[in-house]
Design a protein around this motif. Structure first.
Motif, PDB file in Angstrom:
ATOM      1  N   ASP A 149     -17.085 -52.262   4.261  1.00 22.56           N
ATOM      2  CA  ASP A 149     -16.438 -52.258   5.324  1.00 22.56           C
ATOM      3  C   ASP A 149     -17.083 -51.495   6.799  1.00 22.56           C
ATOM      4  N   CYS A 150     -17.612 -50.263   6.344  1.00 23.80           N
ATOM      5  CA  CYS A 150     -18.180 -49.339   7.522  1.00 23.80           C
ATOM      6  C   CYS A 150     -19.575 -49.747   7.734  1.00 23.80           C
ATOM      7  N   LEU A 151     -20.331 -50.852   7.114  1.00 26.97           N
ATOM      8  CA  LEU A 151     -21.523 -51.181   7.188  1.00 26.97           C
ATOM      9  C   LEU A 151     -21.787 -52.260   8.162  1.00 26.97           C
ATOM     10  N   SER A 152     -22.873 -52.451   8.826  1.00 24.92           N
ATOM     11  CA  SER A 152     -22.963 -53.340   9.700  1.00 24.92           C
ATOM     12  C   SER A 152     -23.466 -54.759   8.932  1.00 24.92           C
ATOM     13  N   PRO A 153     -23.253 -55.901   9.322  1.00 28.17           N
ATOM     14  CA  PRO A 153     -23.726 -56.965   8.529  1.00 28.17           C
ATOM     15  C   PRO A 153     -25.154 -57.228   8.478  1.00 28.17           C
ATOM     16  N   LEU A 210     -18.186 -67.021   3.807  1.00 25.65           N
ATOM     17  CA  LEU A 210     -17.350 -65.912   3.369  1.00 25.65           C
ATOM     18  C   LEU A 210     -17.867 -64.589   3.575  1.00 25.65           C
ATOM     19  N   ALA A 211     -18.858 -64.446   3.093  1.00 24.84           N
ATOM     20  CA  ALA A 211     -19.713 -63.234   3.260  1.00 24.84           C
ATOM     21  C   ALA A 211     -19.785 -62.617   4.930  1.00 24.84           C
ATOM     22  N   ALA A 212     -20.031 -64.056   5.706  1.00 18.99           N
ATOM     23  CA  ALA A 212     -20.342 -63.619   7.279  1.00 18.99           C
ATOM     24  C   ALA A 212     -18.788 -63.224   7.679  1.00 18.99           C
ATOM     25  N   GLN A 213     -17.704 -64.194   7.304  1.00 23.38           N
ATOM     26  CA  GLN A 213     -16.511 -63.867   7.773  1.00 23.38           C
ATOM     27  C   GLN A 213     -15.967 -62.312   7.491  1.00 23.38           C
ATOM     28  N   ARG A 214     -16.301 -61.994   6.226  1.00 25.86           N
ATOM     29  CA  ARG A 214     -16.038 -60.524   5.785  1.00 25.86           C
ATOM     30  C   ARG A 214     -16.913 -59.377   6.558  1.00 25.86           C
ATOM     31  N   GLY A 215     -17.785 -59.847   7.239  1.00 22.04           N
ATOM     32  CA  GLY A 215     -18.659 -58.923   8.037  1.00 22.04           C
ATOM     33  C   GLY A 215     -19.726 -58.386   6.961  1.00 22.04           C
ATOM     34  N   LEU A 216     -20.179 -59.010   6.162  1.00 24.85           N
ATOM     35  CA  LEU A 216     -21.076 -58.507   4.998  1.00 24.85           C
ATOM     36  C   LEU A 216     -22.610 -58.722   5.528  1.00 24.85           C
ATOM     37  N   LEU A 217     -22.489 -60.258   5.644  1.00 25.08           N
ATOM     38  CA  LEU A 217     -23.925 -60.805   6.202  1.00 25.08           C
ATOM     39  C   LEU A 217     -23.799 -61.490   7.488  1.00 25.08           C
ATOM     40  N   ASP A 218     -25.045 -61.425   8.044  1.00 26.84           N
ATOM     41  CA  ASP A 218     -25.355 -62.448   9.200  1.00 26.84           C
ATOM     42  C   ASP A 218     -26.585 -63.284   8.867  1.00 26.84           C
ATOM     43  N   PRO A 219     -25.709 -64.326   8.265  1.00 26.30           N
ATOM     44  CA  PRO A 219     -26.650 -65.397   7.435  1.00 26.30           C
ATOM     45  C   PRO A 219     -27.444 -66.130   8.393  1.00 26.30           C
ATOM     46  N   LEU A 220     -28.720 -66.776   7.846  1.00 27.24           N
ATOM     47  CA  LEU A 220     -29.707 -67.681   8.663  1.00 27.24           C
ATOM     48  C   LEU A 220     -29.907 -68.749   7.434  1.00 27.24           C
ATOM     49  N   GLU A 248     -19.986 -78.970   8.824  1.00 26.55           N
ATOM     50  CA  GLU A 248     -19.102 -79.825   9.382  1.00 26.55           C
ATOM     51  C   GLU A 248     -17.618 -79.974   8.655  1.00 26.55           C
ATOM     52  N   HIS A 249     -17.988 -80.054   7.385  1.00 29.40           N
ATOM     53  CA  HIS A 249     -16.896 -80.111   6.286  1.00 29.40           C
ATOM     54  C   HIS A 249     -16.357 -78.672   5.920  1.00 29.40           C
ATOM     55  N   ILE A 250     -16.867 -77.781   6.282  1.00 27.22           N
ATOM     56  CA  ILE A 250     -16.593 -76.239   5.901  1.00 27.22           C
ATOM     57  C   ILE A 250     -16.222 -75.475   7.177  1.00 27.22           C
ATOM     58  N   PRO A 251     -15.102 -75.675   7.670  1.00 28.63           N
ATOM     59  CA  PRO A 251     -14.833 -74.977   8.941  1.00 28.63           C
ATOM     60  C   PRO A 251     -15.424 -73.617   9.119  1.00 28.63           C
ATOM     61  N   MET A 252     -15.264 -72.835   8.167  1.00 26.93           N
ATOM     62  CA  MET A 252     -15.633 -71.478   8.403  1.00 26.93           C
ATOM     63  C   MET A 252     -17.118 -71.349   8.566  1.00 26.93           C
ATOM     64  N   ALA A 253     -17.876 -72.292   8.100  1.00 25.15           N
ATOM     65  CA  ALA A 253     -19.328 -72.491   8.095  1.00 25.15           C
ATOM     66  C   ALA A 253     -19.666 -72.831   9.559  1.00 25.15           C
TER      67      ALA A 253
END
Length: 82
Positions: free
Chosen positions: A17-21, A40-50, A63-68
């Protein structure tokens, strides 16, 4: 090298939690479970995915995965290009 041991996965997440994505390339992101995991990892703040792969297919899945929705996508037409 300093090693840190975590008793539970929850302990690991709390420590992160104390780290940057972390900027992370997710290659061949054309399966729903891969996109869900990255989201999920992006939502948690662990990753900034590409997400990398067939851009049309990835965007259709997102489009079928709202959090994505809104994750960055880069088109690559082959494994070599990715």
């Amino acid at each position: 090298m300093n090693e840190i041991e975590f008793k539970t996965f929850h302990d690991l997440l709390e420590a992160a939690d104390c780290l940057s994505p972390l900027k992370t390339a997710v290659v061949d992101a054309t399966a729903p479970h891969v996109i869900e995991g990255a989201a999920l990892a992006a939502q948690r703040g662990l990753l900034d995915p590409l997400l990398i792969g067939d851009k049309t297919r990835i965007e259709q899945l997102c489009e079928h995965i709202p959090m994505a929705r809104g994750l960055s996508v880069h088109h690559a037409s082959s494994e070599q290009e990715a």
